[in-house]
Design an enzyme around this catalytic site. Structure first.
Site, PDB file in Angstrom:
ATOM      1  N   SER A   1      -1.859 -28.149  50.910  1.00  0.00           N
ATOM      2  CA  SER A   1      -2.495 -28.937  51.944  1.00  0.00           C
ATOM      3  C   SER A   1      -1.665 -28.808  53.223  1.00  0.00           C
ATOM      4  O   SER A   1      -1.285 -27.706  53.602  1.00  0.00           O
ATOM      5  CB  SER A   1      -2.657 -30.382  51.482  1.00  0.00           C
ATOM      6  OG  SER A   1      -3.549 -31.077  52.285  1.00  0.00           O
TER       7      SER A   1
ATOM      8  N   ASP B   1     -13.534 -26.636  48.244  1.00  0.00           N
ATOM      9  CA  ASP B   1     -12.625 -27.420  49.073  1.00  0.00           C
ATOM     10  C   ASP B   1     -13.002 -27.295  50.553  1.00  0.00           C
ATOM     11  O   ASP B   1     -12.944 -26.202  51.122  1.00  0.00           O
ATOM     12  CB  ASP B   1     -11.190 -26.930  48.861  1.00  0.00           C
ATOM     13  CG  ASP B   1     -10.192 -27.632  49.766  1.00  0.00           C
ATOM     14  OD1 ASP B   1     -10.500 -28.748  50.240  1.00  0.00           O
ATOM     15  OD2 ASP B   1      -9.110 -27.062  49.994  1.00  0.00           O
TER      16      ASP B   1
ATOM     17  N   HIS C   1      -9.535 -28.604  46.184  1.00  0.00           N
ATOM     18  CA  HIS C   1      -8.310 -28.692  46.974  1.00  0.00           C
ATOM     19  C   HIS C   1      -7.057 -28.612  46.101  1.00  0.00           C
ATOM     20  O   HIS C   1      -6.844 -29.432  45.210  1.00  0.00           O
ATOM     21  CB  HIS C   1      -8.330 -30.020  47.721  1.00  0.00           C
ATOM     22  CG  HIS C   1      -7.336 -30.133  48.828  1.00  0.00           C
ATOM     23  ND1 HIS C   1      -7.322 -29.288  49.900  1.00  0.00           N
ATOM     24  CD2 HIS C   1      -6.339 -31.015  49.039  1.00  0.00           C
ATOM     25  CE1 HIS C   1      -6.360 -29.641  50.731  1.00  0.00           C
ATOM     26  NE2 HIS C   1      -5.735 -30.682  50.224  1.00  0.00           N
TER      27      HIS C   1
END
Length: 499
Positions: free
Chosen positions: A186, A434, A459
């Site tokens: 991320s 994602d 994700h």
């Protein structure tokens, strides 16, 4: 206060999360972090299934860092926490896997478990983790004041990593010939890529999972991917599901335009009458957050998935009533006050578990990442969630005007190269489900910048430990990552022999 589901976090993300706990990943909560890691929900008795050890045998320490690495006249410092997991480390000259912390407190389980830990075991590597400045225990009690937040930036964190890299080599008595690989997911994935690109002499390669390396203020693509994900049969979505979701949200918009706001307030049992436009926008953000979270952290098991479950709930004769039931199943009214949300952003109370004020400050000063629902897009939700809504966060929370947000987003892309960077040995790992993949690198670039783009995955899904029941695309993706990392380590050893 009802947890808002605004995922304005690159991912701000919560990597490897099954449940939306906040910006989280999902179902972002106004008062929570969007990053609840997947293994946080795994029972210790089930660790054997994932070939995990219930005793990671790690320890932490603190390194004193300058508050400002780029101005020696600033005489301020803070203590930054780091983790050491040395159970797999075969010798002082074996590789080092550096796990980058994200916009949250960095805990031992996150550093010690996961796909990177399995690779570390295979290669006899040391695992180190560095908590991000201004999050968790790596800050001062004054750290949430605006006078201190000016030192919170990705550039300062990369400099923290550089100092820690040199410190750890000496502290742990390394041979000086170790091959370093930096890993993150991320926002931390973007940091891991940027660390390799900006400090190539300190780390040999980077694995950047779900890394939104292109900053963007008006992130329309996020909800466009959400719509595409809910239509994808591979995760038990369908076009009919998307049509039902659109129908439910469209009815809300039609009622609002027809002056039936009081009926919406009654149906959804909000604490506010929503005559304040920003209160309605907060309500809209909360309502759509459930769907955004499901896409970002979609979890597949057998013949069901997070997306599939929501589709079942929405594909009914009256999708509007399905939304009503979903939004507030209890008797307590839902707080959608924008003023209350601003109180959260302006709260300077020190709390190691807090992240909202820090992270949203970073979005206002560097990244944007604001998931809008503009009318000219395929967004399924309410058009009230627009860029002005997020700009009101920046102005109300930090007195940052919209012009400054746009200027800093442009600078971030110029500084790092956005989604067309130049450098060597970085793997960008993404999944089609994602929404953050829209800001990542989705094809191989020159000089060994690789893309691993997996169908049907969400994700940071690759960062979780290997699961025998994982979808084939995820298994193949992890194997490709392992192959590339192994190749880097072999190449590094060959280079050492020829020096």
């Amino acid at each position: 206060m009802k947890a808002t589901t605004v995922l304005a976090v690159v991912c701000v993300a919560a990597c490897l999360s099954i449940h939306a706990s906040a910006l989280s990943p999902f179902g972002v909560g106004r008062s929570q972090l969007h990053k609840k890691r997947w293994w946080s929900s795994v029972d210790v008795n089930d660790l054997h299934k994932y070939h995990l050890d219930d005793d990671p045998q790690g320890y932490f320490g603190y390194l004193t860092q300058p508050m400002d690495h780029f101005d020696p006249l600033i005489n301020k410092h803070f203590n930054q926490r780091y983790w050491v997991v040395d159970k797999y480390w075969k010798s002082k000259s074996h590789p080092v896997f550096l796990y980058e912390g994200e916009e949250a407190e960095l805990e031992l389980g996150e550093v010690a478990y996961g796909h990177h830990a399995e690779m570390a075991q295979a290669h006899g590597a040391l695992i180190l983790g560095l908590e991000h400045r201004f999050y968790g225990n790596s800050t001062t009690k004054e750290g949430l004041l605006l006078s201190e937040l000016q030192y919170l930036s990705s550039q300062q964190q990369l400099a923290d990593l550089a100092v820690f890299r040199v410190f750890a080599e000496k502290k742990l008595g390394m041979s000086g010939t170790n091959t370093w690989i930096v890993i993150g997911g991320s926002y931390a994935g973007a940091l891991s890529a940027w660390f390799r690109l900006k400090y190539p002499h300190l780390v040999y390669g980077s694995v950047a999972s779900s890394a939104p390396v292109r900053a963007q203020a008006n992130f329309e693509g996020y909800n466009e991917v959400v719509a595409a994900s809910f239509a994808d049969p591979i995760v038990f979505g369908s076009e009919k599901c998307v049509a039902s979701i659109r129908q439910g949200f469209s009815k809300i918009e039609q009622m609002k335009q027809a002056g039936q706001l009081a009926q919406i307030v009654k149906d959804f049992n909000t604490c506010q009458d929503m005559t304040d436009p920003n209160d309605f926008k907060t309500f809209a953000s909360d309502l759509q957050g459930t769907f955004m979270s499901a896409a970002q952290y979609n979890y597949i098991e057998g013949n069901s998935s997070s997306i599939g479950t929501l589709c079942q709930q929405m594909m009914v004769p009256d999708p509007y009533q399905a939304l009503v039931k979903m939004f507030n199943p209890g008797s307590t009214c839902s707080d959608v006050s924008f003023k209350d949300f601003l109180k959260l952003l302006t709260d300077v109370t020190f709390d190691p578990g807090a992240m909202s004020r820090q992270w949203f400050y970073q979005t206002c000063t560097q990244f944007g990442y604001y998931q809008t629902c503009d009318k000219n897009t395929t967004c399924m939700f309410l058009p009230e969630v627009d860029l002005d809504y997020y700009f009101a966060w920046c102005k109300g929370g930090y007195n940052i005007p919209s012009s400054d947000v746009l200027e800093q987003v442009n600078f971030t892309n110029a500084y790092y190269g956005a989604d067309n960077p130049r450098g060597t040995r970085v793997i960008f790992v993404d999944g089609t489900i994602d929404p953050w993949h829209a800001l990542s690198v989705l094809k191989d670039l020159p000089e060994g910048l690789k893309s691993v783009f997996m169908k049907g995955t969400s994700h940071c899904a690759d960062m979780a430990p290997n699961d025998p029941d994982a979808p084939p695309a995820l298994k193949a993706g992890r194997l490709e990552i392992e192959k590339i990392v192994s190749g880097w380590l072999m190449q590094a050893e060959m280079e050492k022999k020829h020096k």
